[in-house]
Design a protein around this motif. Structure first.
Motif: not given
Length: 346
Positions: A30-55
């Protein structure tokens, strides 16, 4: 469902991101073990998903690709599929045939990147984390389930802590081998470009080196410079994730598709053969020849000869002779003489 989105790309990205959020919710308790120091990697992964599906969708919508994917999926449960998958995705047997040096280079690069992803993304999305209830012992938790207990100063804990250091050294070794080959091999030097061939290697090298510098800062410098180096490393990973679907590194997530193509070639290669319309030699299966003609027709390129058959109905030697006849005016493709190097290897 399709009417709710502007395109299939938008629908697929939305569904995938929603599925990722659900997995994060369940895996991190329930989101109790999310490390906010790694937030940038999450954003990068979402952008990667969009680019991957486009390609991927741009690639999969091409008639030849769509045909192989469709028929390859039907053959996914062939008896030989596990062996094919192991050869193409695990041991890279197809590269071994090109030489041990290139095979070792791809093993180090490929498995270095894959193992890094297997370690990084479960930690980023909270699917795996460590807790310490008993003094001196860590509990390894995966998707909210306690998997095992390891001694904090034991060998397993050491391997867990340093997994990314080991994979970084694998990637560095593979990148150095690739750079050496690209600088020394004359054929590679003639065909390569900086943006397409060298930039991906430099990105991987930069990520690996900055990752090792984080460990160096913690172990030998008592954390000095760690915040700055952590940001540099994180930004390098984010930039690489954004770039990955559009450059040479895209073949890493696309590689599983090779199993479908191999299944297609092997299955239909065992079917009824197609005889060349000129020399009558069997050169491919009738199904594969018909697929080529259907794909060409769908693109408005039938290549019908004056004799009434299609160019795809000729074997490779006769096809070369036919092209020669179009330039010379001499019907060389009708001369039934076997080429001296027709079956040459190498």
């Amino acid at each position: 469902m399709n009417r709710a989105f502007a395109s299939r790309w938008a629908r697929n990205v939305f569904i995938t991101v929603c599925g990722l959020i659900i997995l994060m919710y369940l895996g991190s308790r329930l989101f109790t073990h999310i490390d906010l120091a790694l937030y940038g990697y999450m954003v990068g992964t979402v952008v990667f998903i969009g680019g991957f599906f486009y390609r991927f969708m741009a690639w999969a919508d091409r008639p030849p690709t769509r045909l192989i994917l469709t028929k390859g999926l039907r053959l996914l449960f062939r008896r030989s599929t596990p062996q094919t998958a192991a050869d193409h995705l695990v041991v890279y047997k197809f590269i071994w045939n090109r030489g041990w040096y290139r095979w070792a280079q791809h093993i180090l690069l490929g498995w270095g990147c894959i193992l890094s992803a297997f370690v990084t993304f479960p930690l980023v999305f909270g699917w795996m984390y460590f807790t310490m209830e008993n003094n001196g012992y860590y509990t390894v938790v995966g998707f909210g389930i306690d998997l095992m207990k390891v001694k904090a100063d034991g060998i397993l804990a050491f391997l867990f802590y340093n997994a990314l250091n080991f994979t970084a050294m694998m990637v560095i070794a593979g990148v150095c081998m690739a750079l050496y080959r690209r600088l020394k091999n004359m054929q590679a030097r003639a065909e390569q470009s900086f943006v397409y061939d060298f930039l991906p290697l430099y990105l991987l090298l930069f990520i690996s080196v900055t990752g090792l510098l984080l460990t160096f800062s913690n172990v030998f410098l008592h954390g000095w410079g760690h915040p700055v180096m952590s940001m540099i490393h994180q930004w390098s990973v984010i930039v690489t994730l954004i770039y990955l679907p559009f450059g040479k590194l895209a073949h890493i997530p696309f590689r599983p598709m090779s199993v479908l193509a191999r299944n297609y070639r092997e299955h239909y290669g065992q079917q009824a053969p197609k005889a060349c319309r000129v020399c009558a030699a069997n050169y491919v299966s009738a199904e594969q020849a018909q697929d080529v003609m259907n794909v060409l027709k769908s693109n408005g390129m039938e290549f019908t000869t004056p004799e009434g058959y299609q160019l795809a109905e000729l074997c490779l030697p006769c096809r070369r002779k036919y092209r020669m006849s179009r330039f010379s005016g001499v019907p060389t493709h009708e001369i039934r003489v076997k080429e001296a190097n027709q079956n040459a290897k190498g």
